[in-house]
Design a protein around this motif. Structure first.
Motif, PDB file in Angstrom:
ATOM      1  N   ARG A   8      30.087  43.964  42.366  1.00 44.26           N
ATOM      2  CA  ARG A   8      29.681  44.216  43.743  1.00 44.26           C
ATOM      3  C   ARG A   8      28.583  45.281  43.777  1.00 44.26           C
ATOM      4  NH1 ARG A   8      33.908  42.727  47.399  1.00 44.26           N
ATOM      5  NH2 ARG A   8      33.573  44.548  48.721  1.00 44.26           N
ATOM      6  N   THR A   9      27.688  45.163  44.743  1.00 36.56           N
ATOM      7  CA  THR A   9      26.636  46.166  44.887  1.00 36.56           C
ATOM      8  C   THR A   9      27.224  47.473  45.411  1.00 36.56           C
ATOM      9  OG1 THR A   9      26.128  45.455  47.144  1.00 36.56           O
ATOM     10  CG2 THR A   9      24.849  44.425  45.349  1.00 36.56           C
ATOM     11  N   GLN A  10      26.466  48.545  45.248  1.00 43.25           N
ATOM     12  CA  GLN A  10      26.883  49.863  45.727  1.00 43.25           C
ATOM     13  C   GLN A  10      26.854  49.949  47.251  1.00 43.25           C
ATOM     14  OE1 GLN A  10      28.217  52.387  44.075  1.00 43.25           O
ATOM     15  NE2 GLN A  10      28.055  51.325  42.113  1.00 43.25           N
ATOM     16  N   SER A  11      26.224  48.983  47.921  1.00 43.15           N
ATOM     17  CA  SER A  11      26.116  49.021  49.389  1.00 43.15           C
ATOM     18  C   SER A  11      27.283  48.331  50.098  1.00 43.15           C
ATOM     19  CB  SER A  11      24.795  48.380  49.839  1.00 43.15           C
ATOM     20  OG  SER A  11      24.739  47.027  49.413  1.00 43.15           O
ATOM     21  N   LYS A  12      28.235  47.769  49.353  1.00 42.19           N
ATOM     22  CA  LYS A  12      29.386  47.101  49.976  1.00 42.19           C
ATOM     23  C   LYS A  12      30.222  48.107  50.769  1.00 42.19           C
ATOM     24  CE  LYS A  12      30.644  43.402  49.469  1.00 42.19           C
ATOM     25  NZ  LYS A  12      30.503  42.304  50.408  1.00 42.19           N
ATOM     26  N   ASP A  13      30.811  47.644  51.890  1.00 47.31           N
ATOM     27  CA  ASP A  13      31.568  48.555  52.754  1.00 47.31           C
ATOM     28  C   ASP A  13      32.950  48.906  52.214  1.00 47.31           C
ATOM     29  OD1 ASP A  13      32.788  46.095  53.279  1.00 47.31           O
ATOM     30  OD2 ASP A  13      32.609  46.233  55.446  1.00 47.31           O
ATOM     31  N   ILE A  14      33.413  48.160  51.256  1.00 46.34           N
ATOM     32  CA  ILE A  14      34.702  48.467  50.629  1.00 46.34           C
ATOM     33  C   ILE A  14      34.589  48.111  49.139  1.00 46.34           C
ATOM     34  CG2 ILE A  14      35.756  46.214  51.169  1.00 46.34           C
ATOM     35  CD1 ILE A  14      38.378  47.799  51.744  1.00 46.34           C
ATOM     36  N   TYR A  15      35.150  48.944  48.300  1.00 43.73           N
ATOM     37  CA  TYR A  15      35.121  48.784  46.845  1.00 43.73           C
ATOM     38  C   TYR A  15      33.690  48.619  46.292  1.00 43.73           C
ATOM     39  CZ  TYR A  15      39.910  47.421  48.182  1.00 43.73           C
ATOM     40  OH  TYR A  15      41.171  47.352  48.756  1.00 43.73           O
TER      41      TYR A  15
ATOM     42  N   GLY B  74      30.525  48.719  44.007  1.00 43.28           N
ATOM     43  CA  GLY B  74      30.327  48.833  42.574  1.00 43.28           C
ATOM     44  C   GLY B  74      31.481  48.333  41.718  1.00 43.28           C
ATOM     45  N   TYR B  75      32.534  47.838  42.348  1.00 38.95           N
ATOM     46  CA  TYR B  75      33.686  47.318  41.604  1.00 38.95           C
ATOM     47  C   TYR B  75      33.405  45.894  41.135  1.00 38.95           C
ATOM     48  CZ  TYR B  75      36.889  50.993  43.336  1.00 38.95           C
ATOM     49  OH  TYR B  75      37.529  52.173  43.608  1.00 38.95           O
ATOM     50  N   TRP B  76      34.089  45.485  40.097  1.00 37.69           N
ATOM     51  CA  TRP B  76      34.112  44.084  39.689  1.00 37.69           C
ATOM     52  C   TRP B  76      35.047  43.330  40.632  1.00 37.69           C
ATOM     53  CZ3 TRP B  76      30.933  41.797  36.383  1.00 37.69           C
ATOM     54  CH2 TRP B  76      30.280  42.570  35.426  1.00 37.69           C
ATOM     55  N   ASP B  77      34.736  42.073  40.881  1.00 39.46           N
ATOM     56  CA  ASP B  77      35.560  41.224  41.733  1.00 39.46           C
ATOM     57  C   ASP B  77      35.800  39.907  41.013  1.00 39.46           C
ATOM     58  OD1 ASP B  77      36.916  40.141  43.910  1.00 39.46           O
ATOM     59  OD2 ASP B  77      35.426  40.794  45.362  1.00 39.46           O
ATOM     60  N   VAL B  78      37.030  39.426  41.035  1.00 39.86           N
ATOM     61  CA  VAL B  78      37.364  38.177  40.345  1.00 39.86           C
ATOM     62  C   VAL B  78      37.086  36.958  41.210  1.00 39.86           C
ATOM     63  CG1 VAL B  78      39.105  39.320  38.924  1.00 39.86           C
ATOM     64  CG2 VAL B  78      39.798  38.172  41.047  1.00 39.86           C
ATOM     65  N   ALA B  79      36.731  37.191  42.473  1.00 41.58           N
ATOM     66  CA  ALA B  79      36.541  36.072  43.398  1.00 41.58           C
ATOM     67  C   ALA B  79      35.283  36.264  44.232  1.00 41.58           C
ATOM     68  CB  ALA B  79      37.750  35.951  44.329  1.00 41.58           C
TER      69      ALA B  79
ATOM     70  N   GLU C 208      24.811  41.722  47.991  1.00 43.64           N
ATOM     71  CA  GLU C 208      26.251  41.819  47.751  1.00 43.64           C
ATOM     72  C   GLU C 208      26.660  41.748  46.287  1.00 43.64           C
ATOM     73  OE1 GLU C 208      28.903  39.708  50.242  1.00 43.64           O
ATOM     74  OE2 GLU C 208      27.616  39.870  51.999  1.00 43.64           O
ATOM     75  N   VAL C 209      25.889  41.042  45.465  1.00 39.39           N
ATOM     76  CA  VAL C 209      26.289  40.797  44.077  1.00 39.39           C
ATOM     77  C   VAL C 209      25.213  41.323  43.126  1.00 39.39           C
ATOM     78  CG1 VAL C 209      27.018  39.067  42.388  1.00 39.39           C
ATOM     79  CG2 VAL C 209      27.497  38.702  44.827  1.00 39.39           C
ATOM     80  N   GLU C 210      25.608  42.306  42.325  1.00 41.23           N
ATOM     81  CA  GLU C 210      24.672  42.908  41.368  1.00 41.23           C
ATOM     82  C   GLU C 210      24.488  42.036  40.133  1.00 41.23           C
ATOM     83  OE1 GLU C 210      25.194  46.750  38.635  1.00 41.23           O
ATOM     84  OE2 GLU C 210      25.182  47.220  40.773  1.00 41.23           O
ATOM     85  N   SER C 211      25.597  41.495  39.611  1.00 42.91           N
ATOM     86  CA  SER C 211      25.556  40.662  38.411  1.00 42.91           C
ATOM     87  C   SER C 211      26.881  39.915  38.295  1.00 42.91           C
ATOM     88  CB  SER C 211      25.324  41.525  37.162  1.00 42.91           C
ATOM     89  OG  SER C 211      26.389  42.437  36.990  1.00 42.91           O
ATOM     90  N   GLY C 212      26.968  39.060  37.290  1.00 39.67           N
ATOM     91  CA  GLY C 212      28.212  38.333  37.070  1.00 39.67           C
ATOM     92  C   GLY C 212      28.244  37.704  35.697  1.00 39.67           C
ATOM     93  N   LEU C 213      29.455  37.313  35.272  1.00 42.22           N
ATOM     94  CA  LEU C 213      29.613  36.662  33.985  1.00 42.22           C
ATOM     95  C   LEU C 213      30.936  35.908  33.949  1.00 42.22           C
ATOM     96  CD1 LEU C 213      31.212  38.818  31.365  1.00 42.22           C
ATOM     97  CD2 LEU C 213      30.160  40.044  33.257  1.00 42.22           C
ATOM     98  N   PHE C 214      31.009  34.942  33.040  1.00 45.35           N
ATOM     99  CA  PHE C 214      32.252  34.204  32.817  1.00 45.35           C
ATOM    100  C   PHE C 214      33.079  34.908  31.742  1.00 45.35           C
ATOM    101  CE2 PHE C 214      29.989  30.443  34.596  1.00 45.35           C
ATOM    102  CZ  PHE C 214      30.973  29.999  35.469  1.00 45.35           C
TER     103      PHE C 214
ATOM    104  N   PRO D 172      36.510  49.633  37.079  1.00 42.60           N
ATOM    105  CA  PRO D 172      37.126  49.396  38.392  1.00 42.60           C
ATOM    106  C   PRO D 172      36.966  47.953  38.866  1.00 42.60           C
ATOM    107  CG  PRO D 172      35.105  50.667  38.640  1.00 42.60           C
ATOM    108  CD  PRO D 172      35.339  50.516  37.166  1.00 42.60           C
ATOM    109  N   PHE D 173      38.076  47.372  39.303  1.00 39.18           N
ATOM    110  CA  PHE D 173      38.115  46.030  39.886  1.00 39.18           C
ATOM    111  C   PHE D 173      38.700  46.150  41.288  1.00 39.18           C
ATOM    112  CE2 PHE D 173      37.233  44.464  35.787  1.00 39.18           C
ATOM    113  CZ  PHE D 173      37.094  43.085  35.807  1.00 39.18           C
ATOM    114  N   THR D 174      38.348  45.238  42.160  1.00 37.44           N
ATOM    115  CA  THR D 174      38.948  45.237  43.490  1.00 37.44           C
ATOM    116  C   THR D 174      40.456  45.050  43.325  1.00 37.44           C
ATOM    117  OG1 THR D 174      38.615  42.855  43.780  1.00 37.44           O
ATOM    118  CG2 THR D 174      36.878  44.312  44.618  1.00 37.44           C
ATOM    119  N   PRO D 175      41.253  45.912  43.955  1.00 41.40           N
ATOM    120  CA  PRO D 175      42.706  45.833  43.739  1.00 41.40           C
ATOM    121  C   PRO D 175      43.332  44.549  44.275  1.00 41.40           C
ATOM    122  CG  PRO D 175      42.171  47.509  45.371  1.00 41.40           C
ATOM    123  CD  PRO D 175      40.883  47.046  44.795  1.00 41.40           C
TER     124      PRO D 175
END
Length: 164
Positions: A52-59, A61-66, A130-136, A150-153
């Motif tokens: 996630r980008t640093q500009s997201k309103d919650i979490y 810079g965290y990684w997100d699985v979805a 919203e999305v800085e980067s991603g990977l499988f 850090p991942f979104t809880p």
């Protein structure tokens, strides 16, 4: 329209619609809302995780699985999932499969989520806001990475459910 100005659907503890409000006020007051989560797998069974980008309103810079996000007023979970998948990853026309609904609550967030899955090999067009980067990664490797970064809880909770 800025994300903070979006009008979102509010729900009660039983996931019944009770009103609409701006996203900004929903966050400030920590009100219960709806969100969609789309787990994107490739044919090898790996999960696409996104930073996630640093500009997201919650979490931020965290990684997100979805992929996914807040359900807007007047929108179904399914409509929200299709919109969010197209916006965040540039994926449209995919077959979304319903997995389960889950309620999640922490000190910052109260959300009724509907979880979907789809298969897409990439490539992706990431939404720069919203999305800085991603990977499988394999789901197990994603869970292991969450011990170091850090991942979104709410995402970790649903990842643990699919790994059971």
């Amino acid at each position: 329209m800025k994300p903070s100005e979006e009008i979102v659907q509010l729900v009660d503890q039983d996931n019944q619609e009770i009103g609409v409000i701006s996203r900004q006020l929903m966050r400030e007051q920590r009100l219960t809302h709806r969100a969609c989560y789309i787990l994107v797998f490739n044919s090898a069974g790996e999960l696409f995780i996104q930073k996630r980008t640093q500009s997201k309103d919650i979490y931020p810079g965290y990684w997100d699985v979805a992929a996914g996000g807040v359900v807007l007023a007047g929108e179904s979970y399914e409509e929200s999932a299709e919109r969010e998948l197209a916006e965040e990853l540039g994926v449209s026309g995919g077959q979304l499969a319903f997995l389960f609904d889950q309620y999640y609550e922490d000190e910052n967030n109260r959300v009724w989520g509907r979880v979907f899955r789809c298969v897409h090999e990439g490539s992706f067009v990431l939404q720069k806001e919203e999305v800085e980067s991603g990977l499988f990664l394999s789901p197990a490797a994603a869970l292991q990475l969450s011990q170091q970064e850090p991942f979104t809880p709410d995402g970790i909770v649903l990842l643990q459910k699919i790994l059971l």
